[in-house]
Each structure stands twice: as C-alpha cells, then as structure tokens.
Scaffold this active site. Structure first.
Site, PDB file in Angstrom:
ATOM      1  N   ASP A   1     -15.414 -28.357  -5.820  1.00 50.49           N
ATOM      2  CA  ASP A   1     -15.063 -28.699  -7.194  1.00 50.49           C
ATOM      3  C   ASP A   1     -13.940 -27.774  -7.645  1.00 50.49           C
ATOM      4  O   ASP A   1     -14.017 -26.563  -7.388  1.00 50.49           O
ATOM      5  CB  ASP A   1     -16.300 -28.498  -8.092  1.00 50.49           C
TER       6      ASP A   1
ATOM      7  N   HIS B   1      -5.801 -29.867 -11.278  1.00 51.13           N
ATOM      8  CA  HIS B   1      -7.160 -29.606 -11.772  1.00 51.13           C
ATOM      9  C   HIS B   1      -8.190 -29.583 -10.647  1.00 51.13           C
ATOM     10  O   HIS B   1      -9.325 -29.167 -10.862  1.00 51.13           O
ATOM     11  CB  HIS B   1      -7.552 -30.679 -12.798  1.00 51.13           C
TER      12      HIS B   1
HETATM   13  C1  G6P Z   1     -11.398 -35.123 -12.569  1.00 48.79           C
HETATM   14  C2  G6P Z   1      -9.889 -35.153 -12.436  1.00 48.79           C
HETATM   15  C3  G6P Z   1      -9.251 -35.756 -13.672  1.00 48.79           C
HETATM   16  C4  G6P Z   1      -9.886 -37.086 -14.004  1.00 48.79           C
HETATM   17  C5  G6P Z   1     -11.407 -36.931 -14.171  1.00 48.79           C
HETATM   18  C6  G6P Z   1     -12.112 -38.240 -14.459  1.00 48.79           C
HETATM   19  O1  G6P Z   1     -11.783 -34.164 -13.483  1.00 48.79           O
HETATM   20  O2  G6P Z   1      -9.384 -33.868 -12.180  1.00 48.79           O
HETATM   21  O3  G6P Z   1      -7.858 -35.935 -13.461  1.00 48.79           O
HETATM   22  O4  G6P Z   1      -9.340 -37.626 -15.181  1.00 48.79           O
HETATM   23  O5  G6P Z   1     -11.912 -36.386 -12.959  1.00 48.79           O
HETATM   24  O6  G6P Z   1     -11.810 -39.201 -13.498  1.00 48.79           O
HETATM   25  P1  G6P Z   1     -11.068 -40.570 -13.853  1.00 48.79           P
HETATM   26  O7  G6P Z   1     -10.670 -41.110 -12.516  1.00 48.79           O
HETATM   27  O8  G6P Z   1     -12.070 -41.387 -14.565  1.00 48.79           O
HETATM   28  O9  G6P Z   1      -9.884 -40.251 -14.719  1.00 48.79           O
END
Ligand code: G6P
Length: 468
Positions: A377, A164
């Site tokens: 991003d 992602h």
């Molecule tokens: C990004 C990453 C995700 C992640 C999200 C939130 O979008 O690609 O994998 O889940 O951030 O971050 P966190 O560390 O809270 O899961």
C-alpha cells in the site's frame, strides 16, 4: 487558452467534485469528501486554482465550474477510454505491477495507446489552464506521461508530480514494455514525490538502469534536446489526512453516541475487530479473514465475546481481478458466518457499501482492534484515520509493514500479513492489550498523525517545488 488562467493547476484522474444530473438536465455540484481536496482548497483558492480531472462517468462533461474557490475543469472520457486507459492500462497493468505483482499485470498495446492518448488530453487541458510561470501539480499513476507532455507544451510552468501508490523495484518495473517512456514521462516534472524513501530509491534505480541518465543524491540529471541539463528532484513526501477534522468529528456527541449504539447493536462484545478497505486485492482482506477464521476454529477467539466488522467499499467493478476478489472474500465471509455465528450473535458483519464520515468515525471509535493488513500500500490513510479518531487514547492498531504508514506509525503492532501465524499472534496480542499499553501506544501514534497532517504534506511539496 481558456479565459481564466490559474496560477496553480492540479491534475488528477478524478475531479474533486460529485456532479448529479436531475431529470430536467440541471446539474448540482458537491465537493467530494476526502483529505486531498480539503488540504489543497485553501492554497488553490488563494491562487485562483483549477483542478483538471475526469467526472467519473462515460461521455459526460460540463462547463468548468468554480466551487469553494476551485475551478473544476472536466476531461471527458468515452466508454472505450474508460475500458482501455482506466480499467485497462491504469488498473490491470500499472496497478498490479506497482503493487508487487500480487496479481499478474496484463500488457496490451491498445491499452497503452489509450493511456498515451488520454494523458495527452489531460496535458492539453493543463497547458491551456496554467498562467504564465504558474505551477501544475500532476497526481498518481494514471497520469505518468502528462508531466513531460505539459513541459513540452508549456516550458514556462513548473511541473510537480506525486505518486500516491508504491513505485516498484527495478526487477519488476523492467517487465513493462513501455518502461522507458513512462520514466521519461515522469522526468518532465521538476519535482517527483513518492510516499516512502524506498519508492523514491526504486524510481532512481529504474532511471539509472533503464534510461542511462545519471543521478546525484536525490537529483536526476536530464539531458534536454538542446544539450542543456535539467535536474529533477525525487524525494519522499508521506501523505496524511486532515487530522484536526477527523479528531473533531470523533469528539461530536452524535458520533460518540453512535459508537455506543454500534457496540450495543453488536451485542456488547468484549472485543470488536474492524477492517475497512476499498475492495482491492492489495489490502490483504483474505489474509485477515483467514487469520480470524483459524483463531475461531482453534477457539482462541470465541463468539459472542468477539465480533469482526468488515466494510469493503465497492471499487473498480469492471476489472476482472476485482470481481474474482469479491467472490473469494464473500465465500470466506459466508463460511465464517455459517460456521461460527448463531442467531443474534454473528461472528462477522460484512458491508459491501460506502459509509458516510460520521458512521466511519463511530466505527473507528467502537473498534477495539483495527486491522490494516495490506500486502502492499502506498500509504494507507485508514490507519491514520483510526489513530486521529481515537480521541479517547484507546484501541489497538495492527498494521502491515508493507503499508507506507508503517514508516511513521512505529507504535502500531507491525505485522507481515503473509505470515498467518504471526498475524494471528498479533491479533490476539491486540485483543488482550491492557488499557495502559493502548494509551501509551496511541499517544505516540496520535502525536505523529496530528503533527504531520495533509496540509503540512501539501505545503512541503509545493514549497519544495517553488524552490526548484
Ligand atoms: C487509490 C489511488 C487513487 C484512486 C483511488 C480510488 O487511492 O491512488 O488514484 O483514485 O485509489 O480508486 P478509483 O480507481 O476509484 O479512482
């Protein structure tokens, strides 16, 4: 193996449900908001699907639970796993390395050890949940070793991986002491998806230079231990949002009324500038604030005619770079508020809180200028949500060319956020955009976001994987 085997298993760091535990120990489960789970829900429930992930708290687990057709299977992590695998290797090593080294990545052997151990936990859970000949779809940078671990345990299943976040150029990726292991981990997948063609290209050049494996177009030829050759496909699949749901919410009378109310609560300014991000150093929040502060200081923007709203949702509070960022942002916000506001007419409203979906939709509708100034991003779904929310065809989007969304949203005002003068010029241009130009650009943007929604993204990935 568990009793119920699933034809499609999704594996991601976080589970798609929020679990709350009452005082008597009873648990309630709620589907988490978010486009990914909404998009995968129909296909998962049709294929008795399962989702493997961490429930988000230390040493917390429960029996697998089926909600809206998706069996959630928790992987419990200890406080030490969280410190070393999640906050450490995932978010203080890989995250900065994959985002152009905006902050210095830290390389620690214990963190890497934990990353390997936790990836193995996820891989074992996936391997024991997948039906014979089924499909396992692994998500994101936290789990890059899982594809090859799953393939080893279950050679009969198809494995897909989607990253992602960006994939870095070889010159940066080469810093990683475990670079070859990560590449070979990913190459356990049959299909590796990225956000942009640029990311897929970076990945293939890393593979060529650091593993010696050959590539042919988008394929990578992997030599197996028995001497056979397996080809792995790498390609771009730009992710999107549940555009129809976002559009529908923005049409709700209660949301439209709230948007008007927000405008009047802000003192009916001529222009509302809006930013909403996870509080992350990749989002360029400081660059955006600097541009706004200079425009106010130079009196090219004036309060109360203009107001900025910045929503920053709390994120990764245990990681030191995030604590420093919060201090920096809040110092700047305080200075802007102190220097340029007056009683009843603040120059900036800053919320370090999550907002619910209705409030977000109303904020998007109220925002004349949307500021997406990420320094790097993977995609940036806020840009797409803003576009899908503008059912009135109004508003102006200032979008960083370093966000994956810039590949598709060509009708935004594209900016290089490092160029503060350029950013200031684009903010002024957006603030002065005529309704006619807003409509022309927004129409083109909306066409794109409505056509390429998240369910189309998911089916295009899964169909490509099925054909492998
Ligand atoms: C990004 C990453 C995700 C992640 C999200 C939130 O979008 O690609 O994998 O889940 O951030 O971050 P966190 O560390 O809270 O899961």
């Amino acid at each position: 193996m568990t009793a119920t085997l699933s034809d499609l298993v999704v594996v991601s760091n976080r589970l798609p449900i929020d679990v709350s535990v009452a005082a008597d120990g009873s648990m309630t489960y709620r589907r988490s908001p978010g486009g990914l789970v909404a998009a995968l829900q129909p296909v998962l429930s049709a294929r008795s699907g399962a989702w493997i992930g961490w429930p988000g708290a230390p040493d917390f687990s429960f029996e697998p639970v089926r909600l809206d057709g998706i069996l959630s299977i928790p992987v419990a992590l200890t406080a030490e796993d969280i410190a070393d695998y999640y906050e450490g290797f995932s978010n203080a090593t890989l995250w900065p390395l994959y985002h152009d080294v905006i902050t210095q990545p830290e390389y620690h052997r214990e963190w890497h050890e934990a990353y390997r151990t936790v990836n193995a936990k996820f891989a074992e859970a996936a391997a024991s949940s997948a039906a014979e000949g089924g499909t396992v779809w692994v998500h994101d940078y936290q789990l890059q070793l899982a594809p090859s671990m799953i393939k080893q345990l279950r050679p009969d299943v198809k494995v897909g991986f989607f990253n992602h976040i960006p994939f870095p150029p070889e010159a940066l990726f080469a810093q990683l002491p475990w670079r070859r292991e990560i590449l070979m981990g990913l190459l356990g997948a049959d299909l590796i998806g990225f956000q942009r063609a640029q990311d897929a290209g970076n990945f293939r050049s890393c593979v060529r230079r650091l593993t010696g494996l050959a590539t042919r177009g988008h394929q990578i030829l992997v030599r197996e231990s028995d001497g056979s050759v397996r080809d792995v496909l790498s390609a771009a699949f730009p992710i999107s949002i549940d555009s129809a749901a976002v559009d529908a919410r923005a049409r709700l009378p209660r949301v439209q009324a709230r948007a008007r109310e927000i405008r009047s609560e802000l003192g009916n300014p001529d222009r509302i500038l809006f930013g909403v991000d996870r509080l992350d150093y990749t989002k360029g929040i400081a660059h955006r604030l600097k541009a706004y502060e200079e425009l106010l200081r130079e009196r090219r923007l004036k309060v109360p005619g203009v107001v900025m709203v910045q929503v920053a949702s709390p994120s990764r509070v245990g990681v030191s770079a995030y604590q420093t960022l919060r201090d920096d942002v809040e110092t700047t916000v305080g200075r802007i508020a102190g220097d340029f506001g007056s009683l009843g007419s603040p120059a900036i409203h800053y919320l370090h809180q999550n907002q619910d979906a209705d409030e977000m939709a109303a904020l998007y509708l109220a925002a004349d200028v949307m500021l997406v100034t990420a320094l790097r991003d993977g995609m940036n779904l806020v840009a797409k949500e803003y576009v899908a929310s503008r059912v009135d065809g109004r508003g102006a989007l200032v979008l960083s060319e370093f966000a994956g969304a810039a590949d598709e949203l060509r009708h935004a005002l594209l900016v290089n956020p490092h160029d503060i003068d350029g950013l200031k010029a684009s903010i002024l241009r957006a603030a002065a955009m005529t309704p006619k130009e807003q409509r022309r650009r927004m129409q083109a943007l909306r066409r794109r976001v409505i056509e390429n929604d998240v369910s189309r993204w998911a089916s295009s990935f899964l169909d490509t994987l099925a054909r492998r």
